[in-house]
Design a protein around this motif. Structure first.
Motif, short mmCIF file in Angstrom:
data_model
loop_
_atom_site.label_atom_id
_atom_site.label_comp_id
_atom_site.label_asym_id
_atom_site.label_seq_id
_atom_site.Cartn_x
_atom_site.Cartn_y
_atom_site.Cartn_z
N GLN A 30 0.84 -1.20 0.00
CA GLN A 30 0.00 0.00 0.00
C GLN A 30 0.87 1.25 0.00
OE1 GLN A 30 -3.62 0.19 0.10
NE2 GLN A 30 -3.16 -1.86 -0.66
N ILE A 31 0.34 2.33 -0.55
CA ILE A 31 1.00 3.63 -0.53
C ILE A 31 0.32 4.46 0.54
CG2 ILE A 31 1.58 5.71 -1.85
CD1 ILE A 31 2.89 3.18 -2.97
N LEU A 32 1.11 5.01 1.45
CA LEU A 32 0.59 5.88 2.50
C LEU A 32 0.99 7.31 2.17
CD1 LEU A 32 1.68 3.83 5.65
CD2 LEU A 32 -0.35 3.55 4.25
N LEU A 33 0.07 8.25 2.39
CA LEU A 33 0.34 9.67 2.16
C LEU A 33 -0.05 10.44 3.40
CD1 LEU A 33 -1.14 8.50 -0.68
CD2 LEU A 33 -0.45 10.75 -1.39
N ARG A 34 0.72 11.48 3.70
CA ARG A 34 0.36 12.37 4.80
C ARG A 34 0.98 13.73 4.54
NH1 ARG A 34 4.21 10.58 9.92
NH2 ARG A 34 6.17 11.30 9.01
N GLU A 35 0.47 14.74 5.23
CA GLU A 35 1.08 16.06 5.21
C GLU A 35 1.97 16.16 6.43
OE1 GLU A 35 -1.19 19.57 4.30
OE2 GLU A 35 -2.86 18.29 3.70
N SER A 36 3.14 16.76 6.27
CA SER A 36 4.09 16.80 7.38
C SER A 36 3.58 17.61 8.56
CB SER A 36 5.44 17.35 6.91
OG SER A 36 5.29 18.62 6.32
N ASP A 37 2.67 18.57 8.34
CA ASP A 37 2.16 19.35 9.45
C ASP A 37 1.00 18.67 10.18
OD1 ASP A 37 0.49 19.75 7.30
OD2 ASP A 37 0.16 21.87 7.69
N THR A 38 0.47 17.58 9.64
CA THR A 38 -0.54 16.75 10.32
C THR A 38 -0.18 15.28 10.14
OG1 THR A 38 -1.96 16.84 8.37
CG2 THR A 38 -2.45 18.41 10.13
N PRO A 39 0.91 14.85 10.77
CA PRO A 39 1.44 13.50 10.52
C PRO A 39 0.55 12.35 10.99
CG PRO A 39 2.61 14.53 12.33
CD PRO A 39 1.72 15.58 11.74
N ASN A 40 -0.43 12.60 11.83
CA ASN A 40 -1.29 11.51 12.30
C ASN A 40 -2.47 11.25 11.37
OD1 ASN A 40 0.28 10.96 14.57
ND2 ASN A 40 -0.68 12.62 15.69
N THR A 41 -2.66 12.09 10.36
CA THR A 41 -3.71 11.87 9.36
C THR A 41 -3.05 11.23 8.14
OG1 THR A 41 -4.90 13.80 10.14
CG2 THR A 41 -5.48 12.96 7.96
N ILE A 42 -3.39 9.97 7.90
CA ILE A 42 -2.74 9.19 6.85
C ILE A 42 -3.79 8.67 5.88
CG2 ILE A 42 -1.36 7.13 6.35
CD1 ILE A 42 -0.16 7.47 9.19
N VAL A 43 -3.55 8.88 4.60
CA VAL A 43 -4.41 8.37 3.53
C VAL A 43 -3.72 7.14 2.93
CG1 VAL A 43 -5.41 8.87 1.27
CG2 VAL A 43 -5.30 10.66 3.03
N THR A 44 -4.47 6.09 2.73
CA THR A 44 -3.93 4.85 2.16
C THR A 44 -4.52 4.64 0.77
OG1 THR A 44 -3.81 3.90 4.38
CG2 THR A 44 -3.67 2.38 2.54
N THR A 45 -3.66 4.25 -0.17
CA THR A 45 -4.11 3.97 -1.53
C THR A 45 -3.21 2.88 -2.11
OG1 THR A 45 -4.76 4.99 -3.63
CG2 THR A 45 -2.72 5.79 -2.63
N ASN A 46 -3.34 2.64 -3.40
CA ASN A 46 -2.44 1.69 -4.05
C ASN A 46 -1.77 2.39 -5.23
OD1 ASN A 46 -4.15 1.47 -6.42
ND2 ASN A 46 -5.47 0.12 -5.22
N ARG A 47 -0.83 1.72 -5.84
CA ARG A 47 -0.05 2.34 -6.93
C ARG A 47 -0.92 2.80 -8.10
NH1 ARG A 47 5.86 0.49 -7.50
NH2 ARG A 47 6.34 -0.19 -5.40
N ASP A 48 -1.88 1.98 -8.49
CA ASP A 48 -2.72 2.33 -9.64
C ASP A 48 -3.56 3.58 -9.36
OD1 ASP A 48 -1.74 0.21 -11.14
OD2 ASP A 48 -3.37 -1.14 -10.55
N ASN A 49 -4.16 3.64 -8.18
CA ASN A 49 -4.97 4.81 -7.84
C ASN A 49 -4.12 6.06 -7.70
OD1 ASN A 49 -7.27 3.25 -7.88
ND2 ASN A 49 -7.37 3.02 -5.67
N LEU A 50 -2.94 5.94 -7.11
CA LEU A 50 -2.05 7.09 -6.98
C LEU A 50 -1.61 7.56 -8.36
CD1 LEU A 50 -0.51 9.09 -5.23
CD2 LEU A 50 1.35 7.42 -5.09
N ARG A 51 -1.28 6.64 -9.23
CA ARG A 51 -0.88 6.98 -10.60
C ARG A 51 -2.01 7.73 -11.32
NH1 ARG A 51 0.39 2.17 -12.21
NH2 ARG A 51 2.55 2.35 -11.57
N ALA A 52 -3.24 7.26 -11.18
CA ALA A 52 -4.39 7.92 -11.81
C ALA A 52 -4.59 9.32 -11.24
CB ALA A 52 -5.65 7.08 -11.61
N PHE A 53 -4.43 9.47 -9.92
CA PHE A 53 -4.59 10.78 -9.30
C PHE A 53 -3.52 11.75 -9.80
CE2 PHE A 53 -3.43 13.72 -5.83
CZ PHE A 53 -4.61 14.45 -5.78
N ILE A 54 -2.27 11.32 -9.82
CA ILE A 54 -1.19 12.19 -10.29
C ILE A 54 -1.39 12.57 -11.76
CG2 ILE A 54 1.30 12.28 -10.77
CD1 ILE A 54 1.67 10.63 -8.16
N SER A 55 -1.84 11.63 -12.57
CA SER A 55 -2.13 11.94 -13.97
C SER A 55 -3.23 12.99 -14.08
CB SER A 55 -2.55 10.68 -14.72
OG SER A 55 -1.48 9.78 -14.82
#
Length: 67
Positions: A30-55
């Motif tokens: 899984q790919i985990l994402l967070r903002e450094s100023d709120t490190p306890n809030t973590i979003v979980t996704t997978n490579r395909d979904n992250l790739r689609a979002f970045i595109s």
């Protein structure tokens, strides 16, 4: 949980003290994402979904949210 995760951020973030960064980690397929100023809030996704979002970001699909 997040203390043992190897978080990574872009070299464009400006160093270790910058608190306005998106950080990513790869854990158990899984790919985990967070903002450094709120490190306890973590979003979980997978490579395909992250790739689609970045595109979508690159294509301007979300520009109406900020403009």
């Amino acid at each position: 949980m997040s203390a043992s995760i190897n978080w990574q951020k872009s070299s464009f973030s400006g160093g270790d003290n910058n608190q306005n960064c998106v950080e990513l980690a790869h854990v158990d397929g899984q790919i985990l994402l967070r903002e450094s100023d709120t490190p306890n809030t973590i979003v979980t996704t997978n490579r395909d979904n992250l790739r689609a979002f970045i595109s979508g970001v690159k294509a301007g699909e979300f520009d109406h949210f900020v403009g």
